[in-house]
Design a protein around this motif. Structure first.
Motif, PDB file in Angstrom:
ATOM      1  N   PHE A 139       0.849  -1.198   0.000  1.00 18.95           N
ATOM      2  CA  PHE A 139       0.000   0.000   0.000  1.00 18.95           C
ATOM      3  C   PHE A 139       0.886   1.251   0.000  1.00 18.95           C
ATOM      4  N   ARG A 140       0.575   2.180  -0.877  1.00 18.95           N
ATOM      5  CA  ARG A 140       1.299   3.459  -0.841  1.00 18.95           C
ATOM      6  C   ARG A 140       0.322   4.590  -1.109  1.00 18.95           C
ATOM      7  N   ASP A 141       0.411   5.594  -0.252  1.00 15.33           N
ATOM      8  CA  ASP A 141      -0.480   6.737  -0.405  1.00 15.33           C
ATOM      9  C   ASP A 141       0.122   7.661  -1.463  1.00 15.33           C
ATOM     10  N   GLU A 142       0.068   7.223  -2.718  1.00 10.52           N
ATOM     11  CA  GLU A 142       0.653   7.988  -3.818  1.00 10.52           C
ATOM     12  C   GLU A 142      -0.113   9.295  -3.978  1.00 10.52           C
ATOM     13  N   ILE A 143       0.603  10.390  -4.192  1.00 11.02           N
ATOM     14  CA  ILE A 143      -0.075  11.685  -4.347  1.00 11.02           C
ATOM     15  C   ILE A 143      -0.964  11.626  -5.586  1.00 11.02           C
ATOM     16  N   LEU A 149      -2.648   0.198 -13.264  1.00 13.96           N
ATOM     17  CA  LEU A 149      -1.777  -0.544 -12.350  1.00 13.96           C
ATOM     18  C   LEU A 149      -0.383   0.071 -12.246  1.00 13.96           C
ATOM     19  N   MET A 150      -0.079   1.026 -13.110  1.00 14.94           N
ATOM     20  CA  MET A 150       1.268   1.606 -13.117  1.00 14.94           C
ATOM     21  C   MET A 150       1.582   2.287 -11.787  1.00 14.94           C
ATOM     22  N   ARG A 151       0.675   3.134 -11.358  1.00 15.67           N
ATOM     23  CA  ARG A 151       0.870   3.809 -10.073  1.00 15.67           C
ATOM     24  C   ARG A 151      -0.412   3.701  -9.286  1.00 15.67           C
ATOM     25  N   ALA A 152      -0.493   2.629  -8.517  1.00 17.46           N
ATOM     26  CA  ALA A 152      -1.713   2.341  -7.776  1.00 17.46           C
ATOM     27  C   ALA A 152      -1.506   2.634  -6.292  1.00 17.46           C
ATOM     28  N   ARG A 153      -2.615   2.669  -5.554  1.00 15.96           N
ATOM     29  CA  ARG A 153      -2.511   2.814  -4.099  1.00 15.96           C
ATOM     30  C   ARG A 153      -2.264   1.453  -3.470  1.00 15.96           C
ATOM     31  N   ILE A 428       9.527   3.037 -17.964  1.00 15.52           N
ATOM     32  CA  ILE A 428       8.739   2.576 -16.809  1.00 15.52           C
ATOM     33  C   ILE A 428       9.666   1.767 -15.905  1.00 15.52           C
ATOM     34  N   GLU A 429       9.709   2.121 -14.621  1.00 12.52           N
ATOM     35  CA  GLU A 429      10.535   1.351 -13.684  1.00 12.52           C
ATOM     36  C   GLU A 429       9.755   0.109 -13.248  1.00 12.52           C
ATOM     37  N   VAL A 430      10.279  -1.061 -13.573  1.00 12.01           N
ATOM     38  CA  VAL A 430       9.576  -2.286 -13.163  1.00 12.01           C
ATOM     39  C   VAL A 430      10.251  -2.984 -11.989  1.00 12.01           C
ATOM     40  N   GLY A 431      11.538  -2.732 -11.796  1.00 14.28           N
ATOM     41  CA  GLY A 431      12.223  -3.381 -10.681  1.00 14.28           C
ATOM     42  C   GLY A 431      13.341  -2.509 -10.151  1.00 14.28           C
ATOM     43  N   HIS A 432      13.749  -2.815  -8.926  1.00 11.72           N
ATOM     44  CA  HIS A 432      14.737  -1.964  -8.263  1.00 11.72           C
ATOM     45  C   HIS A 432      15.585  -2.838  -7.341  1.00 11.72           C
ATOM     46  N   VAL A 433      16.895  -2.794  -7.480  1.00 11.23           N
ATOM     47  CA  VAL A 433      17.778  -3.526  -6.553  1.00 11.23           C
ATOM     48  C   VAL A 433      18.658  -2.520  -5.807  1.00 11.23           C
ATOM     49  N   ILE A 465      10.215  -5.910  -7.173  1.00 13.76           N
ATOM     50  CA  ILE A 465       9.636  -5.921  -8.525  1.00 13.76           C
ATOM     51  C   ILE A 465       8.162  -5.573  -8.395  1.00 13.76           C
ATOM     52  N   GLY A 466       7.722  -4.603  -9.165  1.00 15.93           N
ATOM     53  CA  GLY A 466       6.297  -4.288  -9.188  1.00 15.93           C
ATOM     54  C   GLY A 466       5.623  -5.315 -10.096  1.00 15.93           C
ATOM     55  N   VAL A 467       4.994  -6.311  -9.497  1.00 13.50           N
ATOM     56  CA  VAL A 467       4.451  -7.413 -10.300  1.00 13.50           C
ATOM     57  C   VAL A 467       3.270  -6.936 -11.144  1.00 13.50           C
ATOM     58  N   THR A 468       2.376  -6.170 -10.517  1.00 13.27           N
ATOM     59  CA  THR A 468       1.222  -5.677 -11.269  1.00 13.27           C
ATOM     60  C   THR A 468       1.660  -4.617 -12.297  1.00 13.27           C
ATOM     61  N   ARG A 469       2.673  -3.827 -11.930  1.00  5.28           N
ATOM     62  CA  ARG A 469       3.172  -2.844 -12.896  1.00  5.28           C
ATOM     63  C   ARG A 469       3.840  -3.562 -14.073  1.00  5.28           C
ATOM     64  N   THR A 470       4.539  -4.654 -13.786  1.00  2.00           N
ATOM     65  CA  THR A 470       5.185  -5.421 -14.854  1.00  2.00           C
ATOM     66  C   THR A 470       4.142  -5.941 -15.841  1.00  2.00           C
TER      67      THR A 470
HETATM   68  P1  ATP Z   1       8.338   4.884  -8.133  1.00  2.00           P
HETATM   69  O1  ATP Z   1       9.551   5.744  -8.289  1.00  2.00           O
HETATM   70  O2  ATP Z   1       7.732   4.473  -9.430  1.00  2.00           O
HETATM   71  O3  ATP Z   1       7.352   5.440  -7.174  1.00  2.00           O
HETATM   72  P2  ATP Z   1       9.687   3.441  -6.137  1.00  2.00           P
HETATM   73  O4  ATP Z   1      11.097   3.770  -6.427  1.00  2.00           O
HETATM   74  O5  ATP Z   1       8.985   4.149  -5.085  1.00  2.00           O
HETATM   75  O6  ATP Z   1       8.843   3.544  -7.503  1.00  2.00           O
HETATM   76  P3  ATP Z   1      10.336   0.883  -4.969  1.00  2.00           P
HETATM   77  O7  ATP Z   1      10.154   1.331  -3.568  1.00  2.00           O
HETATM   78  O8  ATP Z   1      11.684   0.657  -5.471  1.00  2.00           O
HETATM   79  O9  ATP Z   1       9.544   1.889  -5.943  1.00  2.00           O
HETATM   80  O10 ATP Z   1       9.383  -0.384  -5.215  1.00  2.00           O
HETATM   81  C1  ATP Z   1       9.756  -1.507  -5.991  1.00  2.00           C
HETATM   82  C2  ATP Z   1       8.887  -1.631  -7.220  1.00  2.00           C
HETATM   83  O11 ATP Z   1       7.504  -1.567  -6.899  1.00  2.00           O
HETATM   84  C3  ATP Z   1       9.091  -0.541  -8.244  1.00  2.00           C
HETATM   85  O12 ATP Z   1      10.194  -0.813  -9.064  1.00  2.00           O
HETATM   86  C4  ATP Z   1       7.790  -0.557  -9.005  1.00  2.00           C
HETATM   87  O13 ATP Z   1       7.856  -1.522 -10.043  1.00  2.00           O
HETATM   88  C5  ATP Z   1       6.788  -1.003  -7.969  1.00  2.00           C
HETATM   89  N1  ATP Z   1       5.960   0.114  -7.477  1.00  2.00           N
HETATM   90  C6  ATP Z   1       6.322   1.099  -6.645  1.00  2.00           C
HETATM   91  N2  ATP Z   1       5.301   1.928  -6.392  1.00  2.00           N
HETATM   92  C7  ATP Z   1       4.245   1.445  -7.100  1.00  2.00           C
HETATM   93  C8  ATP Z   1       2.878   1.850  -7.260  1.00  2.00           C
HETATM   94  N3  ATP Z   1       2.398   2.914  -6.625  1.00  2.00           N
HETATM   95  N4  ATP Z   1       2.066   1.108  -8.064  1.00  2.00           N
HETATM   96  C9  ATP Z   1       2.541   0.016  -8.687  1.00  2.00           C
HETATM   97  N5  ATP Z   1       3.804  -0.420  -8.581  1.00  2.00           N
HETATM   98  C10 ATP Z   1       4.656   0.280  -7.797  1.00  2.00           C
END
Ligand code: ATP
Ligand code: MG
Length: 599
Positions: A139-143, A149-153, A428-433, A465-470
């Motif tokens: 869960f993220r309280d995205e502004i 699904l790209m940027r979901a709550r 589109i950022e799909v994963g982060h290490v 990895i954002g599975v739903t974003r992927t």
């Molecule tokens: P972003 O910059 O897009 O907000 P983030 O750097 O905050 O992403 P991470 O904390 O690295 O994201 O989360 C790991 C992965 O989760 C991201 O690479 C992305 O694929 C996915 N992700 C992050 N926030 C969201 C969101 N609000 N909705 C869908 N997927 C998300």
């Protein structure tokens, strides 16, 4: 599976809520539905595709030696306080209260939970290395939740956390995840590439993001085609030259600039100061204190670099009133020349009882961009409305607290590594290490006893990895005017059998059922479109949903003892009914080989 037994509510027109193609296709193909802004429901086909991605992620995580766990979505706020992120990440934390008025945090990520667990359960170097992963709802309280699904709550993320005995061992764990990520995206049929990334407020030593090139992506990636350098614009640097030094002029000189309140206006008559000889002064409020930022007039502040420097994403530009009360002038006439700042005492504007943010602690912190280091002969505001200073020397006239890389790279600047011009594209950022180091181990006491019996902190990494974003990124990358073109590996069904006569006793339907049974027995997932609809409607839907192979059984071809097989987006081929299963199997292998070939 029969079409009429499941639920595939395709739509001719995309609902107005969808702005980008992949979001429109998700809705039109009947994969998801919106429940609320940033909150979605997965319909049967969407869920099947999602499960396939999850399965690929699981297989590759397991192969890389990670172990699956499941952590709770509800987390006690105390652990967020312990890590310090209750404050620094407060803008994304969803908080709920129970009936006893106790607060909970809904998990946006799980460093706190897993590090606490590791601290309790891992005692000896013999138990290390360990890498725990989970696939779960976050869960993220995205502004600004947007683009489906790209940027979901609420979304599904695979998160993993590695614990190692040393920095070197942690680097090896990081590399394993990096390699696994490359394989995961490739297996999903995605063209994704790694870029150097900002470690932001999560902290840590270094990190890479996996990016899918797309015009609709929310990230900008700076890259060099010549040497392969690639970095998120939040982190990217270039080999752009520093500001050319001039002879140190006489003392600074104040001059009147009535009505001149922009960099642009100062470049015009009568002042005619080029933007690259101006110092831009910005004021931000972070941690309730004013911070002055200086960058060159022709540069832009990179807020991500600033956030990384101050260690929080909770900051904002100061209001005109706050600026006036701390610097004594309005935006457009601001500067950081020492004598104008010393002149300012932290007094309160008339009638104000509490001190405005930034005015409590005397001299504000001054962060200056590296590109200004050593610059002289510059022009900047005089902290007096309608006046500027010229002949300003950064060294002599301004007391910079810290020098830092704060500017945003622009296209065409020379690559820092090879000098060739840099390019910028959206992705589109799909994963982060991340390589985290011991930041969280320290906070939670994640220690182990080494071979000599000494206590040491585990060295950590974290990987998302954002599975739903992927899932949506696959659609954004794989489509044409008719709809989705699923890679075989993530298609909800690989084959769609379309009998044009669906009467139960018809030849076509009987053959359809037989082929369905035979293909299923061979391990191919098949859907049988048993709807009593016109062929045009059925074919259009099959293309929209994007099944990799369509097998049509029409009256005419049946009379010749044939059926029609068509790969999505490819040419139609007639085969004898008796060889249809073999022909489909062959086509599956052919498409699989093409999907797996380097993109
Ligand atoms: P972003 O910059 O897009 O907000 P983030 O750097 O905050 O992403 P991470 O904390 O690295 O994201 O989360 C790991 C992965 O989760 C991201 O690479 C992305 O694929 C996915 N992700 C992050 N926030 C969201 C969101 N609000 N909705 C869908 N997927 C998300
Ligand atoms: Mg984010």
């Amino acid at each position: 599976m029969r079409w009429t037994k499941t639920l595939i509510p395709t739509l001719r027109e995309p609902p107005a809520e969808a702005e980008i193609l992949s979001h429109k296709l998700l809705l039109r193909a009947g994969l998801i539905r919106k429940v609320a802004g940033g909150v979605y429901l997965f319909l049967p086909l969407g869920l099947r595709a999602l499960h396939k991605i999850e399965q690929i992620v699981r297989e590759e995580m397991d192969r890389a030696g990670a172990i699956e766990v499941l952590m709770p979505a509800m987390q006690p706020p105390e652990i967020w306080q312990q890590s310090g992120r209750y404050e620094t990440a407060r803008d994304v934390l969803f908080k709920v209260k129970d009936s006893g008025n106790r607060e909970w945090v809904l998990s946006p990520t799980a460093e706190e939970v897993i590090t606490g667990t590791a601290a309790a359960e891992i005692n000896s170097y013999r138990q290390l290395p360990k890498n725990f992963y989970q696939i779960s709802v976050k869960f993220r309280d995205e502004i600004r939740p947007r683009f489906g699904l790209m940027r979901a709550r609420e979304f599904i993320m695979k998160d993993a956390y590695s614990f190692d005995v040393s920095d070197e061992a942690a680097t090896a764990s990081y590399q394993k995840m990096y390699d696994a990520y490359a394989r995961i995206f490739e297996r999903c049929g995605l063209k994704a590439f790694p870029v150097e990334a900002d470690t932001g407020v999560i902290g840590g030593k270094f990190s890479h993001e996996f990016m899918v090139p797309a015009e609709t992506g929310e990230n900008e990636v700076v890259f060099c085609e010549a040497c392969g350098y690639a970095a998120n614009i939040e982190k990217a640097t270039s080999g752009i030259p520093k500001t050319a030094a001039r002879e140190i002029g006489a003392a600074i000189e104040k001059f009147a600039t009535p009505g001149v309140v922009t960099i642009e206006a100062l470049t015009k008559e009568p002042c005619k100061v080029p933007a690259n000889r101006q110092i831009k002064t910005l004021v931000y409020i972070a941690d309730s204190k004013a911070v002055i930022i200086l960058i060159r007039g022709d540069d832009q502040l990179n807020e991500a670099k600033f956030a990384g420097k101050i260690g929080t994403t909770v900051f904002r530009p100061a209001s005109a009133e706050e600026i006036f009360s701390s610097l004594g002038a309005h935006p457009g006439s601001l500067g950081a020349v020492a004598e104008t700042l010393q002149r300012r005492s932290p007094t309160r504007p008339e009638g104000q009882t509490t001190p405005p943010a930034g005015s409590e602690t005397g001299a504000p912190r001054i962060l200056a961009d590296e590109r200004l280091r050593g610059a002289n002969g510059m022009t900047t505001g005089a902290n007096e409305d309608g006046f500027h200073f010229r002949h300003v020397s950064m060294e002599r006239d301004i007391k910079v607290t810290e020098w830092f890389d704060l500017r945003t790279v622009t296209a065409g600047e020379p690559c820092a590594k090879c000098g060739k011009p840099l390019k910028i594209r959206r992705a589109i950022e799909v994963g982060h290490v991340f390589k985290l180091g011991t930041k969280y181990s320290e906070k939670f006491g994640a220690e182990f006893l080494d071979e000599s019996g000494a206590r040491r902190l585990s060295v950590m990494g974290c990987y998302g990895i954002g599975v739903t974003r992927t899932l949506q990124a696959v659609i954004e990358q794989c489509n044409d005017k008719d709809g989705i073109i699923w890679p075989l590996s993530v298609a909800p069904y690989r084959v769609c059998i379309t009998p044009l006569n669906v009467a139960p006793e018809s030849e076509a339907m009987k053959l359809a059922e037989k082929l369905h049974a035979e293909l299923s027995a061979r391990g191919v997932d098949v859907i049988l479109d048993d709807r009593d609809e016109r062929p045009g409607v059925k074919f259009k839907d099959a293309d929209l949903v994007g099944f990799p192979i369509r097998l049509a059984i029409g009256e005419k071809s049946l009379a010749k003892g044939e059926v029609e097989i068509k790969p999505r987006g490819g040419a139609l081929q007639s085969v004898k009914t008796g060889t249809a299963v073999e022909a489909v199997m062959k086509l599956v292998s052919k498409i699989a080989a093409a999907d797996a070939s380097p993109l």
